[in-house]
Design an enzyme around this catalytic site. Structure first.
Site, mmCIF file in Angstrom:
data_model
loop_
_atom_site.group_PDB
_atom_site.id
_atom_site.type_symbol
_atom_site.label_atom_id
_atom_site.label_comp_id
_atom_site.label_asym_id
_atom_site.label_seq_id
_atom_site.Cartn_x
_atom_site.Cartn_y
_atom_site.Cartn_z
ATOM 1 N N GLU A 124 0.864 -1.179 0.000
ATOM 2 C CA GLU A 124 0.000 0.000 0.000
ATOM 3 C C GLU A 124 0.901 1.229 0.000
ATOM 4 O OE1 GLU A 124 -2.831 -0.093 3.216
ATOM 5 O OE2 GLU A 124 -3.209 -2.228 2.911
ATOM 6 N N TYR A 180 6.021 9.254 -9.322
ATOM 7 C CA TYR A 180 5.714 10.590 -8.831
ATOM 8 C C TYR A 180 4.242 10.912 -9.073
ATOM 9 C CZ TYR A 180 10.609 11.325 -10.518
ATOM 10 O OH TYR A 180 11.934 11.235 -10.823
ATOM 11 N N HIS A 208 14.683 20.367 -8.923
ATOM 12 C CA HIS A 208 13.720 20.977 -9.835
ATOM 13 C C HIS A 208 12.537 21.601 -9.098
ATOM 14 C CE1 HIS A 208 15.241 17.595 -12.650
ATOM 15 N NE2 HIS A 208 16.013 18.644 -12.754
ATOM 16 N N LYS A 239 3.931 17.252 -4.413
ATOM 17 C CA LYS A 239 4.473 16.035 -5.018
ATOM 18 C C LYS A 239 4.372 14.867 -4.051
ATOM 19 C CE LYS A 239 7.996 18.680 -7.415
ATOM 20 N NZ LYS A 239 8.398 19.830 -6.649
ATOM 21 N N ASP A 273 20.637 19.755 -15.886
ATOM 22 C CA ASP A 273 20.982 19.839 -14.466
ATOM 23 C C ASP A 273 22.391 20.371 -14.239
ATOM 24 O OD1 ASP A 273 18.468 19.096 -13.643
ATOM 25 O OD2 ASP A 273 19.000 17.000 -13.304
#
Length: 174
Positions: A28, A126, A57, A66, A162
């Protein structure tokens, strides 16, 4: 599932539940009722090799909450507080997230995010409360001296983007 607060307002650790048996496991990872006022509308996944750093970022105009979860592997995850009125502005939080520890991270809007792959193959899932806006993205240098992030590698693999991220000082002067 258990939510653990951090010293950063709104930043939360989510301890998932794993049910093992002879077939493997059932895990879960997320429940909507844990985040009643949040609507996750955009989901992505990345595969990252060992010593790759992605980040740090941030979406500036269309900010995103997020949810970060490791499906396979292990990452060193970093959330950098860039909320100008926050008591922890300019400070970072780091944690190891992995398939085995069943730990995920909820990062509120206003944080920059990045991570380093710790195993050969790392699958990161994500969830976002807003869509990505390429023109409203900014990146902070992973090794900015003022941030003092203790990354687990000194020779990371970085994207061209980056490598060209801005310093925290430059972001601070936006």
């Amino acid at each position: 599932m258990k939510i653990i607060n951090t010293k950063f307002y709104g930043l939360k650790i989510i301890k998932g539940v794993i049910h093992y048996d002879k077939r493997g496991y059932f895990r879960e990872t997320f429940k909507n009722n844990l985040f009643k006022n949040k609507k996750f509308i955009f989901w992505c996944m990345s595969k990252t090799k060992k010593n790759v750093i992605r980040g740090l970022h941030l979406q500036t105009k269309f900010q995103q909450d997020k949810f970060i979860c490791v499906i396979k592997g292990k990452i060193f995850d970093v959330a950098l507080d860039l909320r100008k009125k926050s008591k922890t502005y300019g400070k970072h939080y780091s944690i190891t997230l992995s398939e085995k520890n069943s730990t995920s991270l909820f990062i509120p809007a206003g944080f920059a995010h990045g991570f380093c792959g710790l195993e050969n193959d790392n699958f990161v899932f994500y969830g976002f409360t807003n869509y990505r806006s390429k023109k409203d993205e900014v990146g902070i240098l992973w090794n900015d001296k003022t941030l003092k992030v203790k990354w687990p590698t000194t020779k990371p693999l970085l994207s061209k983007r980056d490598k060209n991220n801005i310093t925290f000082e430059k972001f601070n002067n936006f």
